[in-house]
Write a protein that holds these residues in place. Structure first.
Motif, PDB file in Angstrom:
ATOM      1  N   LEU A  88     -14.037  -5.223  -3.310  1.00  0.00           N
ATOM      2  CA  LEU A  88     -13.653  -3.816  -3.405  1.00  0.00           C
ATOM      3  C   LEU A  88     -12.613  -3.466  -2.348  1.00  0.00           C
ATOM      4  O   LEU A  88     -11.618  -2.786  -2.641  1.00  0.00           O
ATOM      5  N   GLY A  89     -12.835  -3.929  -1.119  1.00  0.00           N
ATOM      6  CA  GLY A  89     -11.863  -3.659  -0.065  1.00  0.00           C
ATOM      7  C   GLY A  89     -10.506  -4.259  -0.371  1.00  0.00           C
ATOM      8  O   GLY A  89      -9.463  -3.618  -0.169  1.00  0.00           O
ATOM      9  N   LEU A  90     -10.498  -5.506  -0.884  1.00  0.00           N
ATOM     10  CA  LEU A  90      -9.244  -6.175  -1.231  1.00  0.00           C
ATOM     11  C   LEU A  90      -8.479  -5.385  -2.284  1.00  0.00           C
ATOM     12  O   LEU A  90      -7.277  -5.123  -2.138  1.00  0.00           O
ATOM     13  N   TYR A  91      -9.174  -4.977  -3.347  1.00  0.00           N
ATOM     14  CA  TYR A  91      -8.494  -4.288  -4.431  1.00  0.00           C
ATOM     15  C   TYR A  91      -8.049  -2.885  -4.024  1.00  0.00           C
ATOM     16  O   TYR A  91      -6.968  -2.430  -4.424  1.00  0.00           O
ATOM     17  N   ALA A  92      -8.864  -2.200  -3.230  1.00  0.00           N
ATOM     18  CA  ALA A  92      -8.499  -0.851  -2.800  1.00  0.00           C
ATOM     19  C   ALA A  92      -7.273  -0.873  -1.893  1.00  0.00           C
ATOM     20  O   ALA A  92      -6.330  -0.092  -2.076  1.00  0.00           O
ATOM     21  N   VAL A  93      -7.283  -1.761  -0.907  1.00  0.00           N
ATOM     22  CA  VAL A  93      -6.132  -1.870  -0.005  1.00  0.00           C
ATOM     23  C   VAL A  93      -4.894  -2.327  -0.768  1.00  0.00           C
ATOM     24  O   VAL A  93      -3.775  -1.841  -0.529  1.00  0.00           O
ATOM     25  N   SER A  94      -5.085  -3.241  -1.716  1.00  0.00           N
ATOM     26  CA  SER A  94      -3.954  -3.724  -2.515  1.00  0.00           C
ATOM     27  C   SER A  94      -3.371  -2.617  -3.369  1.00  0.00           C
ATOM     28  O   SER A  94      -2.146  -2.536  -3.554  1.00  0.00           O
ATOM     29  N   ALA A  95      -4.229  -1.757  -3.914  1.00  0.00           N
ATOM     30  CA  ALA A  95      -3.732  -0.626  -4.705  1.00  0.00           C
ATOM     31  C   ALA A  95      -2.875   0.291  -3.848  1.00  0.00           C
ATOM     32  O   ALA A  95      -1.807   0.764  -4.279  1.00  0.00           O
ATOM     33  N   ALA A  96      -3.323   0.542  -2.620  1.00  0.00           N
ATOM     34  CA  ALA A  96      -2.537   1.383  -1.714  1.00  0.00           C
ATOM     35  C   ALA A  96      -1.207   0.717  -1.376  1.00  0.00           C
ATOM     36  O   ALA A  96      -0.151   1.378  -1.360  1.00  0.00           O
ATOM     37  N   PHE A  97      -1.247  -0.596  -1.115  1.00  0.00           N
ATOM     38  CA  PHE A  97      -0.018  -1.327  -0.796  1.00  0.00           C
ATOM     39  C   PHE A  97       0.969  -1.261  -1.956  1.00  0.00           C
ATOM     40  O   PHE A  97       2.170  -1.016  -1.771  1.00  0.00           O
ATOM     41  N   ALA A  98       0.473  -1.474  -3.179  1.00  0.00           N
ATOM     42  CA  ALA A  98       1.351  -1.446  -4.344  1.00  0.00           C
ATOM     43  C   ALA A  98       1.942  -0.058  -4.552  1.00  0.00           C
ATOM     44  O   ALA A  98       3.129   0.089  -4.883  1.00  0.00           O
ATOM     45  N   ALA A  99       1.133   0.984  -4.363  1.00  0.00           N
ATOM     46  CA  ALA A  99       1.636   2.347  -4.529  1.00  0.00           C
ATOM     47  C   ALA A  99       2.716   2.662  -3.498  1.00  0.00           C
ATOM     48  O   ALA A  99       3.751   3.275  -3.821  1.00  0.00           O
TER      49      ALA A  99
END
Length: 438
Positions: free
Chosen positions: A25-36
């Motif tokens: 969950l942490g990986l995907y959440a941080v990755s979503a922020a990075f991509a945005a």
């Protein structure tokens, strides 16, 4: 207890929380922020296009991981390694393959801002290979190009990389985009690496923990630096995948296959050569150094021979002079890592940066000579930390190169053999596999 062992225990404790779902969950959440953030702020059009698509994919993965966490107690199968693997596959599809195909289609339709320079360079190299027998332009040919096109005239890769440009030489379509073939080879090689680590015939008394293997695959696929690189450029991913496959073969006790896998990587890019060197030292501890070296050194040399025979000066200009900063143009790889900052801000900075890089190399060489790695996991750690030091200290480097040490370091726990009959630490790694010899 040594510091590396404490670090390994800490990593396993974090990684095993809620069966690995918390870190997912942490990986995907941080990755979503990075991509945005990338979609909004990047100055590179291919990166902005990737971010807009990938942010949605990572957000979907974060929602799915949240659902798995909530359903973990009532429906354990929904939160197991198989379910997490399915989410990982879906995430790679939406954050790497989907934006890759979208940009390839748009590029085929006429958009010139839907690929990084390396895609064009490799495709031109493939076309030259079919026409002249070498993927390289010579010094005079590059000098004859307009000043703003000389950078694209250089091919700073090993000759094997030109093979990914051959489809473009045959047809001009979205599916001949070199990134499509980077992705296909990466997927096939990673699948073979996973199959190797799951082959119980090779590990009769124990095998790598499936959760650790999954985490290693995530590091090579859905980690933003990997997904972004594959979608917009991609040439590093097949090299990385082949290095991971070589380490998987090493864990399975297959030295000849180890040498062939890392040799294929070395025939594509120089970044695989340090990995090959460390694996040869691993082979020596198994009395199989020559078997590893035959493929690890032989395949890159065989790949170089045709280009050497056709045009030696062109090979030297592209593979040596340009990367060392003696070409007609300088490399655009200028990420603000310590080596670059030292080289550009201090008096005699390039000499100091070079000295630091040499010192790091000598330290690693001393480690290999005095205490060569005896396990695949230890080999992966030495490769990961060594490449990390090199990337940080090189005067000219890219942020994206961090995908190599990150993936190698996360791959290391996937190479630890966990005996079937012994107590395990959290995360499924056996007590006997804790010492990574670092």
């Amino acid at each position: 207890m040594t510091a590396p062992t404490r670090a390994a225990r800490t990593w396993r404790a974090v990684d095993s929380t809620a069966g690995g779902l918390t870190l997912d969950l942490g990986l995907y959440a941080v990755s979503a922020a990075f991509a945005a953030i990338t979609a909004v702020t990047s100055t590179l059009p291919p990166h902005r296009a990737w971010g807009g698509v990938a942010a949605v994919g990572y957000l979907l993965a974060a929602l799915l991981s949240t659902g798995q966490l909530l359903a973990r107690r009532q429906r354990p199968a929904w939160a197991g390694t198989a379910a997490r693997s399915a989410v990982t596959g879906l995430t790679w599809l939406t954050t790497a393959l989907l934006p890759l195909v979208a940009q390839s289609v748009q590029r085929a339709a006429g958009r010139t801002d839907r690929a990084q320079e390396e895609v064009v360079v490799i495709e031109h190299a493939g076309i030259r290979l079919t026409e002249t027998g070498t993927p390289y332009l010579g010094h005079d040919a590059i000098a004859a190009l307009p000043a703003d096109e000389r950078l694209l005239g250089y091919t700073p890769y090993q000759p094997g990389m030109a093979l990914f440009g051959l489809p473009r030489a045959a047809a001009d379509a979205w599916w001949t985009d070199s990134r499509v073939w980077f992705a296909l080879v990466t997927a096939l090689v990673l699948a073979l690496a996973v199959a190797t680590l799951r082959d119980t015939r090779r590990f009769p008394t124990g095998r790598p923990a499936p959760a650790a293997v999954l985490r290693g695959v995530q590091a090579a696929t859905v980690l933003p630096v990997c997904a972004l690189t594959l979608a917009t450029g991609g040439d590093d991913l097949p090299v990385l995948a082949l290095c991971l496959l070589a380490l998987a073969f090493a864990a399975a006790g297959r030295p000849a296959a180890t040498g062939i896998a890392v040799g294929l990587a070395g025939a594509l890019k120089l970044f695989a050569w340090p990995v090959a060197l460390v694996l040869i030292f691993w082979g020596v501890t198994r009395r199989a150094g020559l078997r590893v070296a035959a493929g690890a050194l032989g395949l890159p040399v065989l790949a170089l021979l045709p280009a050497l025979l056709v045009d030696r000066d062109a090979l030297v200009e592209n593979v040596l002079r340009f990367p060392l900063g003696h070409g007609l143009v300088t490399s655009p790889a200028q990420s603000p890592f310590p080596g670059h900052l030292v080289a550009t801000t201090l008096p005699a900075g390039r000499v100091i940066a070079a000295a630091l890089l040499v010192a790091a190399g000598l330290a690693i060489a001393g480690r290999l000579l005095l205490r060569p790695p005896r396990t695949a996991a230890a080999t992966a750690l030495i490769c990961g930390y060594g490449l990390l030091a090199a990337i940080l200290l090189m005067p000219s480097t890219r942020f994206g190169y961090l995908l190599y040490p990150l993936a190698l370091l996360v791959w290391a726990p996937a190479l630890i053999l966990a005996p079937h009959s012994c107590s395990r630490f959290p995360g499924g790694v056996a007590r006997q596999g804790v010492d990574l010899e670092t």
